[in-house]
Design an enzyme around this catalytic site. Structure first.
Site, PDB file in Angstrom:
ATOM      1  N   ASP A 118      80.474  -7.033 -27.798  1.00 58.40           N
ATOM      2  CA  ASP A 118      79.797  -6.882 -26.509  1.00 58.40           C
ATOM      3  C   ASP A 118      80.282  -7.992 -25.587  1.00 58.40           C
ATOM      4  OD1 ASP A 118      78.017  -6.547 -24.394  1.00 58.40           O
ATOM      5  OD2 ASP A 118      76.357  -5.986 -25.714  1.00 58.40           O
ATOM      6  N   GLU A 140      73.423   1.431 -22.144  1.00 58.78           N
ATOM      7  CA  GLU A 140      73.925   1.082 -23.475  1.00 58.78           C
ATOM      8  C   GLU A 140      73.141   1.726 -24.600  1.00 58.78           C
ATOM      9  OE1 GLU A 140      73.534  -3.124 -24.485  1.00 58.78           O
ATOM     10  OE2 GLU A 140      72.495  -3.486 -22.606  1.00 58.78           O
ATOM     11  N   HIS A 160      69.348  -9.495 -17.328  1.00 61.26           N
ATOM     12  CA  HIS A 160      68.264  -8.517 -17.389  1.00 61.26           C
ATOM     13  C   HIS A 160      67.402  -8.711 -16.153  1.00 61.26           C
ATOM     14  CE1 HIS A 160      69.007  -6.926 -21.459  1.00 61.26           C
ATOM     15  NE2 HIS A 160      69.571  -8.104 -21.635  1.00 61.26           N
ATOM     16  N   GLU A 215      78.673   0.748 -24.254  1.00 63.59           N
ATOM     17  CA  GLU A 215      78.050   0.267 -23.005  1.00 63.59           C
ATOM     18  C   GLU A 215      79.026   0.267 -21.840  1.00 63.59           C
ATOM     19  OE1 GLU A 215      76.614  -3.810 -23.181  1.00 63.59           O
ATOM     20  OE2 GLU A 215      75.293  -3.473 -21.460  1.00 63.59           O
ATOM     21  N   HIS A 220      69.752  -1.958 -18.695  1.00 60.80           N
ATOM     22  CA  HIS A 220      69.038  -2.887 -17.817  1.00 60.80           C
ATOM     23  C   HIS A 220      69.696  -2.997 -16.457  1.00 60.80           C
ATOM     24  CE1 HIS A 220      72.279  -5.715 -19.005  1.00 60.80           C
ATOM     25  NE2 HIS A 220      72.194  -5.061 -20.151  1.00 60.80           N
ATOM     26  N   ASP A 269      79.116  -5.761 -17.807  1.00 59.55           N
ATOM     27  CA  ASP A 269      78.624  -5.824 -19.190  1.00 59.55           C
ATOM     28  C   ASP A 269      79.122  -4.560 -19.888  1.00 59.55           C
ATOM     29  OD1 ASP A 269      77.090  -6.225 -21.459  1.00 59.55           O
ATOM     30  OD2 ASP A 269      75.144  -6.134 -20.436  1.00 59.55           O
TER      31      ASP A 269
HETATM   32 MN    MN Z   1      76.294  -5.881 -23.372  1.00 59.02          MN
HETATM   33 MN    MN Z   2      73.788  -5.004 -21.635  1.00 55.39          MN
END
Ligand code: MN
Ligand code: MN
Length: 296
Positions: free
Chosen positions: A82, A186, A161, A281, A153, A93
């Site tokens: 990630d 995600e 977040h 994601e 998010h 992200d």
């Molecule tokens: Mn992530």
């Molecule tokens: Mn994330």
């Protein structure tokens, strides 16, 4: 907000993720994977938005290598990589699952498919609960289970977040996507025999500033200033500060700052029945007519 900075961050995140996707990681140390990902981000003129997460098997998220981490990727491991990139605090992200156990190939494919299908319907004014519906339906059709308590998010400058959660399961109607606002979508899936819930594990290797306040302890206050100047409210790893601090000393000060609630940690998240978890994601920006997939 700067769409341009999001695009820059997104392009770099996608490049680094796709490099990770095509590599063969078996036999490699988790530490070296983290360092390569983070260095590739820096070489491209951006900064990691958080320590590269390298979560194995039943660990769903929030594991990053410790300073002298000796863990190696083994045959039959399932590894979630990630990656976060930021340009002036604008965060991209994205995540990919590297699967070295053919038993879980279909699980990985199902999660990737759920992400693709979910991203397709994103547009300004679409309700985020529709994402949950698509993700859960995809899991059902493919005979897997979404992780109920992990979600996408909203993102904001220097904030991973930013308050809004995008469910991976059917829920009542929730907020609607706003145009020109970034969101991470995600899905996480586990096998049918999994609990579909993650809980906090004992280990923690990722931290972030919660509040800035003077403690009166000179060293702790200096560390907090240092962390603020380098990371603001973004997550960081202990190994990121060892060029300036000694390991033992910084561990003690971090514990002290956590007790004072000025720093919080992100414990690892572990599947409730110990079953394997996979993730996919993307970061997206809804528009009036459709969606910009920032990390495509
Ligand atoms: Mn992530
Ligand atoms: Mn994330």
């Amino acid at each position: 907000m700067s769409i341009e900075d999001y695009q820059k961050a997104g392009k770099i995140a996608a490049e680094v993720r796709d490099d990770a996707r095509k590599r063969y990681h078996v036999g490699e140390m988790l530490l070296s994977i983290c360092e390569r990902v983070e260095n590739m981000i820096r070489e491209r003129g951006a900064e990691p938005a958080f320590p590269c997460n390298v979560s194995l098997n039943e660990v769903a998220a929030h594991y990053t290598a410790e300073p002298n981490d000796q863990n190696v990727v083994k045959d039959n491991d399932v590894l979630k990589i990630d990656i976060g990139v930021h340009v002036n605090g604008h965060i991209a992200d994205t995540a990919v699952t590297a699967c070295y156990n053919p038993k879980y190939d279909s699980l990985v494919n199902a999660t990737e498919f759920a992400l693709q299908e979910a991203v397709k319907i994103v547009k300004a004014d679409v309700n985020a609960s529709d994402i949950g519906k698509i993700v859960e339906n995809t899991a059902k059709k493919t005979n897997f289970k979404p992780i109920h308590n992990l979600s996408g998010h909203s993102l904001a400058q220097y904030t991973i977040h930013a308050g809004k959660s995008i469910p991976n399961i059917r829920t009542t109607r929730t907020f609607c996507f706003a145009p020109n606002q970034a969101y991470a979508i995600e899905p996480f899936f586990t096998t049918k025999d999994g609990s579909g819930i993650v809980y906090n594990g004992k280990m923690k290797s990722i931290y972030a500033i919660a509040t800035r306040k003077i403690t009166g302890d000179k060293n702790a206050d200096a560390l907090l200033d240092y962390l603020w100047n380098r990371f603001k409210t973004l997550p960081f790893a202990l190994r990121w500060i060892l060029q300036d601090y000694e390991e033992k000393e910084s561990r003690m000060m971090l514990e002290f700052l956590m007790k004072k609630k000025l720093i919080h940690s992100y414990p690892i998240l572990v599947e409730g029945s110990g079953k394997f978890v996979v993730q996919a994601e993307h970061t997206v920006i809804p528009t009036e007519n459709g969606v910009i997939i920032v990390t495509r």
